[in-house]
Scaffold this active site. Structure first.
Site, short mmCIF file in Angstrom:
data_model
loop_
_atom_site.label_atom_id
_atom_site.label_comp_id
_atom_site.label_asym_id
_atom_site.label_seq_id
_atom_site.Cartn_x
_atom_site.Cartn_y
_atom_site.Cartn_z
N ASP A 110 -3.68 -0.37 42.55
CA ASP A 110 -4.52 0.80 42.35
C ASP A 110 -6.00 0.41 42.43
O ASP A 110 -6.36 -0.76 42.27
CB ASP A 110 -4.23 1.44 40.99
CG ASP A 110 -2.86 2.10 40.95
OD1 ASP A 110 -2.40 2.56 42.01
OD2 ASP A 110 -2.25 2.14 39.86
N HIS B 157 -2.03 0.24 48.64
CA HIS B 157 -2.04 1.19 47.53
C HIS B 157 -0.64 1.48 47.00
O HIS B 157 -0.49 2.12 45.94
CB HIS B 157 -2.72 2.49 47.96
CG HIS B 157 -3.43 3.20 46.85
ND1 HIS B 157 -3.17 2.96 45.52
CD2 HIS B 157 -4.39 4.17 46.87
CE1 HIS B 157 -3.93 3.74 44.76
NE2 HIS B 157 -4.69 4.48 45.56
#
Length: 464
Positions: A441, A437
């Site tokens: 995304d 992350h």
């Protein structure tokens, strides 16, 4: 004529190896290029061939010992005679290692020096000039790009770290030990393993001694450290030392979980069209190309399509820089009886189904026979693992560093699904994407999975 057997360099960034098994014993006849011993490095396991025909005269480095490259590990009598002492008998580094704990004043047992420094985080900075491992020139601050990147990410000053590799080289294990200790420069972990020769007399004592104040896991660690190469039995349990490969896997997995912000996305793919195509073509495919057709090349091609559409997943992270790779190199996890390797299908975007299948079959076969080269398990830009082949519904795999994503494949099995308000039996498969992350995304991750799903459910590429 005596021929030295040396620890080979298995790759540009590899400076030491661990002998995991000798395939011959002193007095055995060997042929040139016949497998002589097995080694394990932080990249790959391999069988090392004999440099000469003759008789194995002497083994200088035993199983389980780690030594720098070019260290003499044994001697072959090329004339076929097992008698006579070798001219090179003054062994290099392996011999002093067990004696290091007993002769602290001597010049050779440098590995004993880091032990007193371990409790004091700042002490190794002052002790840095002392070489910490077996023979080499005493040049300082040798390290790989991976080590430098890890040090940068965790704010570690390499000039204050005492390397345990060849010539004082700073290894990945040194950095990981410092990270585990909170980032402060600490003594090198190999000293723990080179010094505990006197632990043998205490072997009967560990279970009762550790029981009062140590958890079961810590007790196991203590026992493995004291007797690193033997199984130990106490009551109704046994302690098995981790193999070198298992230790490397543990290090890589813990480092990955520590470094990457793991997030997981799951989707379901209707594999009916691909399953029907494979069932129809597999016999002719094997007859024509002399190789079996599996589902994996279909997933590789679908992953390539996803990576082309969403190149953020074909990336790696270097500090605060995202490296977007132009090549698409897919690492394929291969389960072995003794561990796990991830050989790499290079330039997968340039290969058709046949090319990918042949490449994967070759890599998997050589992984199982310990014939892989170090460069064949490097430079992946994305990875795929297949727990479904063992019946798993789906898995949540750990990212293979330095990738930012790994695709997990579940079992392909027939299930009832709703299609146009009707129930139908379809060949379904869950897929998971583990992604970092810090770089990727959720929106990109799910779009990538949708592209993989779309490619497989609407497959058009021929396989014959």
């Amino acid at each position: 004529m005596a021929v030295d057997i040396v620890m080979p360099q298995m790759g540009e960034s590899i400076f030491e190896g661990t002998i995991t098994k000798w395939l011959k014993k002193p007095g055995d006849k060997v042929e040139r290029d016949e497998p002589l011993f097995e080694i394990s490095t932080d990249k790959v396991d391999a069988e090392i061939p004999s440099p000469s025909a003759g008789v194995l005269k002497e083994i200088k480095v035993g199983e389980g010992q780690t030594v720098p490259i070019q260290t003499i590990v044994g001697v072959i009598d090329a004339a076929g005679s097992a008698a006579g002492a070798p001219a090179s008998a003054p062994a290099k580094a392996p011999a002093p290692a067990p004696a290091a704990a007993k002769v602290p004043a001597a010049a050779t047992p440098a590995p004993a020096a880091p032990r007193p420094a371990a409790p004091a985080p700042a002490a190794p900075v002052a002790a840095a000039p002392a070489p910490s491992s077996s023979s080499s020139t005493g040049e300082r601050i040798h390290s790989s790009p991976l080590v430098r990147r890890m040090a940068k990410e965790h704010g570690i000053d390499l000039s204050a770290v005492e390397g345990t590799g060849a010539g004082g080289r700073i290894s990945k294990q040194d950095i990981e030990a410092l990270i585990a200790a909170g980032g402060a420069p600490a003594a090198a972990p190999p000293a723990t393993y080179s010094a505990p020769a006197p632990a043998a007399p205490s072997r009967p004592a560990p279970p009762p001694a550790s029981a009062p104040g140590v958890s079961g896991g810590q007790a196991h660690v203590a026992l493995e450290t004291a007797v690193p190469r033997e199984k130990m039995y106490f009551g109704n349990y046994e302690v098995q030392p981790m193999s070198t490969m298992r230790q490397r896997i543990a290090e890589h997995m813990v480092a990955s979980k520590r470094v990457s912000a793991h997030v997981y996305s799951v989707d379901e793919i209707d594999m009916t069209k691909v399953a029907a195509l494979r069932a129809k073509s597999k016999d002719e495919f094997e007859k024509r190309y002399e190789t079996k057709l599996t589902f994996m090349p279909f997933f590789v091609k679908a992953a390539v399509a996803g990576l082309r559409s969403f190149p953020t997943l074909n990336a790696s992270l270097d500090g605060t820089n995202v490296i977007l790779h132009k090549e698409i190199n897919i690492g394929i996890a291969v389960a072995l009886d003794w561990g796990l390797l991830v050989p790499v299908v290079k330039n997968a975007d340039e290969k058709n189904i046949l090319g990918i299948q042949r490449n994967m079959n070759d890599l998997a076969e050589r992984a199982r026979s310990k014939k892989l080269k170090p460069e064949e398990v490097q430079e992946s830009t994305f990875s795929i693992t297949n727990p479904g082949v063992f019946g798993g519904l789906f898995g949540l795999p750990v990212i293979s560093q330095p990738n930012v994503g790994i695709l997990g494949l579940g079992a392909i099995e027939k299930r009832p699904v709703v299609i146009n308000d009707s129930i139908a039996i379809r060949s379904m498969c869950y897929v998971t994407l583990s992604y970092d992350h810090r770089v990727v995304d959720g929106a990109i991750a799910h779009q990538f999975l949708h592209k993989v799903k779309e490619t497989l459910e609407n497959w058009t590429e021929p396989v014959l």
